[in-house]
Motif scaffolding. Structure first.
Motif, mmCIF file in Angstrom:
data_model
loop_
_atom_site.group_PDB
_atom_site.id
_atom_site.type_symbol
_atom_site.label_atom_id
_atom_site.label_comp_id
_atom_site.label_asym_id
_atom_site.label_seq_id
_atom_site.Cartn_x
_atom_site.Cartn_y
_atom_site.Cartn_z
ATOM 1 N N TYR A 124 -17.743 12.040 29.474
ATOM 2 C CA TYR A 124 -18.081 11.056 28.632
ATOM 3 C C TYR A 124 -18.946 11.783 27.458
ATOM 4 C CZ TYR A 124 -22.569 10.854 30.957
ATOM 5 O OH TYR A 124 -23.640 11.232 31.666
ATOM 6 N N LEU A 125 -19.254 10.851 26.348
ATOM 7 C CA LEU A 125 -20.135 11.377 25.277
ATOM 8 C C LEU A 125 -20.915 10.136 24.986
ATOM 9 C CD1 LEU A 125 -17.483 13.218 22.776
ATOM 10 C CD2 LEU A 125 -19.184 14.423 24.228
ATOM 11 N N LEU B 242 -31.118 8.663 31.496
ATOM 12 C CA LEU B 242 -29.870 7.566 30.874
ATOM 13 C C LEU B 242 -28.771 8.156 31.449
ATOM 14 C CD1 LEU B 242 -31.195 7.065 27.364
ATOM 15 C CD2 LEU B 242 -31.495 5.741 29.323
ATOM 16 N N SER B 243 -28.541 9.599 31.365
ATOM 17 C CA SER B 243 -27.243 10.145 31.767
ATOM 18 C C SER B 243 -26.849 9.644 33.256
ATOM 19 C CB SER B 243 -27.225 11.683 31.818
ATOM 20 O OG SER B 243 -26.193 12.346 32.168
ATOM 21 N N GLU C 27 -23.596 7.698 34.454
ATOM 22 C CA GLU C 27 -22.634 8.297 35.427
ATOM 23 C C GLU C 27 -22.484 7.315 36.567
ATOM 24 O OE1 GLU C 27 -23.974 12.068 36.445
ATOM 25 O OE2 GLU C 27 -23.627 12.877 34.551
ATOM 26 N N ARG C 28 -23.552 6.704 37.027
ATOM 27 C CA ARG C 28 -23.331 5.373 38.183
ATOM 28 C C ARG C 28 -22.682 4.444 37.881
ATOM 29 N NH1 ARG C 28 -29.174 3.793 39.735
ATOM 30 N NH2 ARG C 28 -29.618 5.853 39.843
ATOM 31 N N GLN D 146 -27.624 18.230 25.994
ATOM 32 C CA GLN D 146 -27.557 18.180 24.689
ATOM 33 C C GLN D 146 -26.362 18.025 23.907
ATOM 34 O OE1 GLN D 146 -29.556 21.812 23.123
ATOM 35 N NE2 GLN D 146 -29.191 21.422 21.086
ATOM 36 N N GLU D 147 -25.307 18.671 24.606
ATOM 37 C CA GLU D 147 -23.813 18.350 24.095
ATOM 38 C C GLU D 147 -23.301 16.970 24.146
ATOM 39 O OE1 GLU D 147 -21.746 22.833 24.481
ATOM 40 O OE2 GLU D 147 -22.044 21.530 26.394
ATOM 41 N N VAL D 148 -23.589 16.259 25.530
ATOM 42 C CA VAL D 148 -23.201 15.018 25.711
ATOM 43 C C VAL D 148 -24.152 13.879 24.714
ATOM 44 C CG1 VAL D 148 -23.595 13.035 27.354
ATOM 45 C CG2 VAL D 148 -22.692 15.240 28.165
ATOM 46 N N PHE D 149 -25.172 14.368 24.426
ATOM 47 C CA PHE D 149 -25.885 13.311 23.228
ATOM 48 C C PHE D 149 -25.968 13.702 21.896
ATOM 49 C CE2 PHE D 149 -27.806 11.903 27.503
ATOM 50 C CZ PHE D 149 -27.693 10.544 27.233
#
Length: 800
Positions: free
Chosen positions: A657-658, A690-691, A695-696, A762-765
């Motif tokens: 996800y992103l 938050l990540s 994911e949960r 960092q890449e996800v957000f």
């Protein structure tokens, strides 16, 4: 470019209060053609979401209250060559009227000082019309009670009245029929600097509007006409509208056409002007009631009805282009002087958010509308105002049937939004049509149409459908009537629903490929498709103003992305999508009030790659594996009182996800602030927290989708308080704020692309934006650079 033209242009945008998607689309069309022609464009706008992501065309976007002071400050600081007010709302004309003598050599394009001022100063409007020997209504504006009563004695009742305030605003018009009602109106508490405006009432006259375009060389063209089915005295946008005006013979049409062109010349309009008329068909007496020298809801409706590219044409005319040498796309010549010929009827039916009857008057009360097309008035009535699926007409019929004649007559005298249903019941009871026309002011052609529909209903109710009358029934937009064996068993094309192109372009514009269709009956389909794979986009049935803006925004982004990825988009809906001009040749748009496209089988199943559906009101009978539901569906809602929250847009391919956009919100006593694109201000600890929560929640989600999370901070910890699957109204802010465009990313994932494994936090957000949208108290907006926003955040948090 033309000689002595401006190079930099300031656009006065619409105010937040308007929430007008028609103006938002007009802004998009305007700035896109200006960008293609090489102009530098700036805009002052209160809410940047109203720009429908046209921000890339602007050299400068100023987000602040749209006032004369701020416009003047911008002019003094940046020195634009010209100001364009015609794509703003009425407020923009008020600003122009206040700038006279204050802006030096800066040009006003389109609507000049005089025309702008006359939209507010009724006295000036009346005087100008009188000087040019144009038909005008008796009018007074005064704060002297004796003068007001004396004027009323001279013209008699009925009248209409309103209060005009010193800040250019006014109360709505009120119908006044006798001295008792006048005394009640005058007894309402006065406000300082208030004047009373009184006009002769022309209720019962028929109302028409004529929209004309004019260049600076006095070349003019009539773009189209609109007729109100209900009589004047009812607010124009609460009436059922028909275009073209079918009750006018050529003589009457030419009288009002000539008056419209004369008015445009009198006010030296360069661009567009919509002129409203009241016409008495018995005496042939007619008056000009108002004029609108800018783009509006009406012009967007006409643009859809006639396919004339109004917004693009208007700005080019204002720049000095000849009417017969306009540029559709910055290069292709379009002869705007050729008045469009329309081979069909387009109608707009207002909608109310309640099933109850709403009394109609000179102030607008409807909150939305639906637009339909057909080849007869009966067809558009049955698709729109008398469509039981939209308006519960069967329930209305049952209620009206129980009234006695006196009670029904009362509803005829005092019109409500059930007027057409009331008249159908009156005709069923054999009320005489001339009497109904006299009382209501509705012209005989429309009463004849209603009588035809009444007879049709009787044929259906009595099960008298035969091969001899079935063709006439279907011409009226009635298909698949109950279990009628005649209709269900016949293979005749006349009983089938087909898709028909809207032939409404003038011969000189035949190369303009406007792929606009509507579902009708009895005519061979002329839908032509290419061999590209298609994504079907099904739009909502009917929506509020705010929802329409969101839908328009999402559709715009979807079409861009579908086209860029090499597929063809087909937009199907119960109301038309008023698309920006550049997209009308890229998308097939089908106005389908019955959602019959699937049953028609006109689009080969093997060419449909995916169906994207945000018509959440429909029960989906398709293969769900091929339908992507984009409208929001609530998955979680926990009520927690907290002052700090984050709304996150999360897009997933089913595995990874992103989180391209975060909106931070903090409430402080009676105030609040929001920061869009908050990713770059989020701490490492908060990203991690938050990540883990995301994911949960997505643990059991294995398909491509979009999710909207709301996180609340309670006792120093983040928790998920709300979770939606699909797009919420936040999508516009997320898209404007994020350098990773969610809708384009979503389309790419639908097409089979994947998000890379093992992305860092960092890449996800990740978000590479350098401009951030700050919203104060949900109404004050500001776009700030990173350092400015960081400073503002520190200041706001310290205040807390």
């Amino acid at each position: 470019m033309v000689e002595n033209e401006p190079h930099s242009i300031l656009i006065i945008g619409p105010t937040t209060s308007d929430k007008n998607v028609d103006l938002s689309t007009a802004v998009y069309d305007t700035v896109e053609i200006l960008h293609q022609l090489g102009y530098k464009i700036s805009v002052i706008v209160e809410d940047p979401t109203s720009l429908l992501s046209s921000g890339k065309f602007f050299d400068r976007i100023v987000v602040e209250r749209v006032t004369g002071e701020h416009v003047l400050n911008f002019i003094n600081e940046y020195h634009p060559d010209a100001v364009l007010p015609t794509v703003g709302d009425r407020n923009a004309l008020g600003i122009v009227s206040s700038l006279n003598g204050k802006i030096g050599n800066v040009k006003i394009l389109g609507s000049n000082y005089m025309a702008s001022l006359a939209t507010f100063k009724r006295e000036l409007f009346i005087k100008k019309l009188t000087e040019n020997k144009l038909p005008v209504i008796n009018f007074i504006s005064s704060d002297d009670e004796k003068e007001i009563y004396s004027f009323i004695r001279s013209i008699g009742f009925p009248i209409i009245a309103r209060r005009r305030y010193s800040n250019r605003h006014s109360s709505g018009w009120t119908n006044i029929n006798n001295l008792f009602e006048l005394d009640n109106f005058m007894a309402i508490g006065d406000v300082d600097d208030t004047r009373i405006e009184i006009e002769r009432s022309i209720r019962g006259f028929s109302e028409y509007s004529f929209t004309v375009v004019r260049d600076m060389f006095d070349n003019t063209a009539l773009i189209g006409t609109i007729e109100d089915i209900e009589p004047i005295g009812i607010h124009h946008l609460d009436s059922n509208l028909i275009s073209p005006a079918i009750s006018l013979n050529d003589s009457k049409l030419q009288r009002m056409r000539s008056a419209s062109l004369k008015l445009a010349r009198a006010f030296d309009i360069v661009g567009i002007c919509t002129v409203h008329f009241a016409y008495n068909h018995k005496t042939n007496e007619y008056f000009i009631t108002e004029f609108i020298p800018r783009l509006s809801e009406e012009t967007k409706f006409l643009e859809y009805a006639t396919s004339y590219p109004i917004a693009t044409s208007v700005v080019e005319l204002a720049l000095g282009y000849h009417l017969d040498k306009l540029q559709l796309d910055g290069g292709r010549v379009f002869n705007g002087a050729s008045e469009p010929f329309v081979d069909h009827i387009t109608s707009r039916f207002p909608q109310w958010g309640t099933d109850k009857q709403e009394y109609l008057g000179p102030s607008k009360t409807s909150n939305s509308s639906i637009v339909v097309n057909g080849f007869s008035v009966e067809e558009v009535f049955n698709k729109g105002a008398l469509n039981d699926k939209l308006n519960n007409n069967s329930k209305r019929h049952d209620i009206l049937e129980k009234l006695d004649d006196d009670e029904l007559f009362e509803k005829i005298i005092h019109p409500t939004n059930w007027m057409l249903d009331v008249l159908l019941e009156a005709l069923r009871r054999k009320f005489e049509m001339p009497v109904l026309s006299e009382i209501t002011g509705i012209t005989m052609p429309y009463l004849s149409v209603l009588n035809n529909i009444r007879k049709t209903f009787e044929v259906i109710d009595n099960d008298e459908v035969t091969k001899d009358n079935v063709e006439r029934l279907v011409e009226m937009g009635i298909k698949n009537i109950g279990q009628s064996k005649v209709l269900l068993d016949t293979d005749d094309i006349v009983t089938k629903s087909v898709v028909k192109s809207k032939r409404s372009i003038s011969v000189s514009n035949r190369n303009y490929n406007n792929q606009n269709f509507f579902v009708t009956s009895g005519i061979d389909s002329d839908l032509e498709l290419n061999d590209k794979n298609k994504i079907i986009v099904r739009s909502p049935i009917i929506t509020s103003k705010t929802d329409i803006l969101v839908r328009q925004f999402v559709l715009t982004q979807l079409i861009k992305s579908i086209d860029q990825n090499g597929l063809e988009a087909v937009v199907i809906g119960r109301e038309p999508w008023t698309a920006p001009l550049s997209m009308r040749e890229k998308v097939i748009e089908i106005d389908d009030p019955y959602m019959e496209m699937k049953e028609l089988g006109l689009i080969p199943e093997d060419s449909i790659f995916k169906i994207i559906d945000f018509s959440r009101h429909l029960s989906d009978v398709d293969d769900n594996s091929n339908v992507f539901q984009i409208s929001s569906k609530k998955l979680k809602d926990i009520a927690i009182s907290t002052s700090i929250s984050i709304r996150a847009m999360v897009v997933t391919d089913g595995n990874n996800y992103l989180v391209p956009s975060l909106i931070y919100r903090e409430d402080q006593d009676k105030h609040s602030f929001e920061v869009s694109s908050y990713n770059n201000f989020l701490s490492i600890e908060d990203r991690s927290a938050l990540s883990e929560l995301i994911e949960r929640e997505l643990e059991n989600q294995n398909d491509v989708n979009v999710f909207n999370f709301e996180f609340s901070k309670s006792n120093g910890h983040w928790i998920v308080t709300r979770l939606y699957q699909g797009m919420t109204n936040d999508i516009i802010r997320h898209e404007l704020a994020s350098s990773v465009h969610v809708i384009d990313t979503l389309v790419k994932l639908i097409l089979g692309n994947k998000i890379d494994d093992n992305k860092t936090l960092q890449e996800v957000f990740q978000n590479c934006d350098d401009r951030y949208l700050l919203t104060i108290d949900d109404k004050k907006y500001n776009l700030l650079a990173y350092d400015d926003m960081k400073e503002q955040l520190n200041k706001l948090k310290k205040e807390d």
